[in-house]
Write an enzyme that holds these catalytic residues in place. Structure first.
Site, mmCIF file in Angstrom:
data_model
loop_
_atom_site.group_PDB
_atom_site.id
_atom_site.type_symbol
_atom_site.label_atom_id
_atom_site.label_comp_id
_atom_site.label_asym_id
_atom_site.label_seq_id
_atom_site.Cartn_x
_atom_site.Cartn_y
_atom_site.Cartn_z
ATOM 1 N N SER A 147 1.020 -1.262 0.018
ATOM 2 C CA SER A 147 0.140 0.001 -0.019
ATOM 3 C C SER A 147 0.790 1.327 -0.007
ATOM 4 O O SER A 147 0.608 2.240 -0.430
ATOM 5 C CB SER A 147 -0.863 -0.115 1.276
ATOM 6 O OG SER A 147 -0.117 -0.212 2.380
ATOM 7 N N HIS A 175 -5.282 -4.812 -0.686
ATOM 8 C CA HIS A 175 -5.164 -3.618 -1.759
ATOM 9 C C HIS A 175 -5.375 -4.239 -3.475
ATOM 10 O O HIS A 175 -5.615 -3.590 -4.084
ATOM 11 C CB HIS A 175 -4.154 -2.795 -1.894
ATOM 12 C CG HIS A 175 -3.884 -2.060 -0.568
ATOM 13 N ND1 HIS A 175 -4.511 -0.703 -0.652
ATOM 14 C CD2 HIS A 175 -3.505 -2.422 0.555
ATOM 15 C CE1 HIS A 175 -4.180 -0.318 0.450
ATOM 16 N NE2 HIS A 175 -3.821 -1.204 1.316
ATOM 17 N N LYS A 207 -11.609 -1.911 0.883
ATOM 18 C CA LYS A 207 -11.444 -1.069 -0.099
ATOM 19 C C LYS A 207 -12.301 -1.334 -1.390
ATOM 20 O O LYS A 207 -13.163 -0.625 -1.462
ATOM 21 C CB LYS A 207 -9.807 -1.633 -0.638
ATOM 22 C CG LYS A 207 -9.011 -0.995 0.441
ATOM 23 C CD LYS A 207 -8.407 -1.643 1.548
ATOM 24 C CE LYS A 207 -7.622 -0.815 2.613
ATOM 25 N NZ LYS A 207 -7.105 -1.468 3.747
#
Ligand SMILES: Cc1ncc(COP(=O)(O)O)c(C=O)c1O
Length: 394
Positions: A147, A175, A207
């Site tokens: 990230s 992610h 996310k």
């Protein structure tokens, strides 16, 4: 019915038995055994089955919090006498999980296969310290997309190494899930690999799915074991129903099970936006980190003093951008982190890069001038050792 209850004692027992059976059947149907399942409803099961299908694994289970998915499940999988090999840039939740497990932890250089292989070889050759007994288990911890770096894990090589040295692999896709690969199924999909080669597929719903919580996917034995051994499964409440609904809806959308191509189009749009934005920044002379296909785009600011000022100047121009510094990054590698979305239009991306935004801020903060940034890199080792000595003396 009341007449029958009054008529004889044996009939009353039958009625109670029927009632008891009815309640049991109802509880089984909706899974309302608070002491066993912590308010788990049939929609939770549907979500877990959908997640398993999406990931291409036998079984999946969900947890109320992504951070706890790592920090509470790693201790359930490894313990004393086990070895964890962890990438140096792994997320804090993975680091905490590894520490709580009581396993021996060795850290390999970020995405560096030589470093990982050396540690695996040493672990096999020497075994545990002092006794030299073989390690009970060797677990490799990696992330799909890092990230803060925007780098994509070198998964084919990691899988080859874990097979060669008979280690286990734990992959955190916080992610990358929903964002990478032709079907949005993460880094395994991106490289066209077999999901069964990853022993523990972990990810979050925070996310790409716009929800909350995390999941673990893999073989059925794994999830069944975690259901009774993981603290985050036994002692924590399950997700709230609206969150479950959000996950089901967004996952079905990405999979195309909602009867539209919206999900697939978005995954494709995200890939296009990522390539476009990264190309624009490079052309403009900014220093950006990470893999070309990574929607996490770190743009280097280097100097800690620029962090706040850069963020404020961008906000003045109506662009909200995450700026990151120590301790999330090394102290002299401060950066702005752009997270590209499928919802960004080309106009929006251009608005960020053209004057008065990045084009102007690049000059204002000298982040655009590669030569000045390179001259910075000459003094970086000096600052690094300076700050390191302060940190270690305090
Ligand atoms: C790699 C990684 N794993 C786990 C987490 C924790 O997830 P959550 O924010 O859903 O608790 C994060 C959060 O950013 C993350 O980046």
């Amino acid at each position: 019915v009341s007449g029958r209850i009054k008529s004889s004692g044996s009939e009353m027992i039958t009625l109670y038995q029927i009632l008891f059976l009815f309640i049991l059947t109802y509880c089984y149907k909706v899974n309302v055994y608070p002491f066993l399942y912590k308010n788990k409803f049939y929609r939770h099961e549907e979500m877990e089955e959908l997640a398993a299908k999406f990931l291409g694994v036998e079984s999946a289970m969900a947890f109320g919090m992504g951070f706890a998915t790592n920090s509470m499940n790693i201790p359930a999988l490894t313990g004393k006498g086990c070895l964890i090999l962890s990438d140096e840039l792994n997320h804090a939740s993975l680091v905490l999980g590894a520490r709580l497990s009581g396993s021996t932890i060795r850290v390999f250089k970020h995405n560096n296969m030589q470093s990982l292989e050396k540690m695996l070889r040493d672990a096999i050759v020497h075994g545990q310290p002092r006794t030299h007994r073989p390690w009970k288990k060797i677990l490799i911890l990696v992330e799909g997309i890092y990230s803060m770096e925007g780098s994509i894990v070198r998964l084919p090589e990691v899988i080859a190494l874990k097979k060669r040295y008979r280690a286990y692999l734990y992959l955190d896709e916080a992610h990358s899930i929903g964002a990478l690969g032709p079907g949005g199924r993460g880094v395994v999909d991106y490289f066209g690999l077999d999901p069964r080669d990853v022993d523990v597929m972990m990810g979050t719903f925070t996310k790409s799915f716009g929800a909350a919580g995390g999941y673990i996917g893999g073989r059925r034995e794994l999830t069944e074991y975690l259901r009774s051994h993981s603290h985050s499964a036994v002692y924590a409440a399950s997700m709230s129903p609206p969150v479950v609904e959000q996950i089901i809806a967004s996952m079905k959308c990405i999979m195309g099970e909602d009867g539209t191509t919206l999900g697939r189009d978005r995954v494709q749009q995200l890939a296009e936006n990522t390539l476009y934005f990264r190309r624009r920044l490079t052309e403009m002379g900014f220093i950006i980190y990470g893999n070309n296909d990574s929607p996490v785009v770190p743009m280097m600011l280097y100097m800690p003093a620029k962090i706040g000022a850069f963020g404020r100047e961008m906000l003045k121009r109506n662009i909200g951008v995450v700026v990151v510094g120590f301790p999330a990054t090394p102290i002299i590698e401060s950066r702005a982190r752009f997270c590209i979305s499928a919802a960004h239009t080309k106009d929006m991306l251009d608005t960020v890069t053209v004057p008065p935004c990045l084009a102007q801020n690049g000059y204002l903060f000298h982040t655009k001038d590669i030569k000045s940034a390179h001259s910075w890199s000459c003094v970086i080792p000096f600052f690094h050792s300076f700050f390191h000595s302060i940190a270690s003396s305090s």
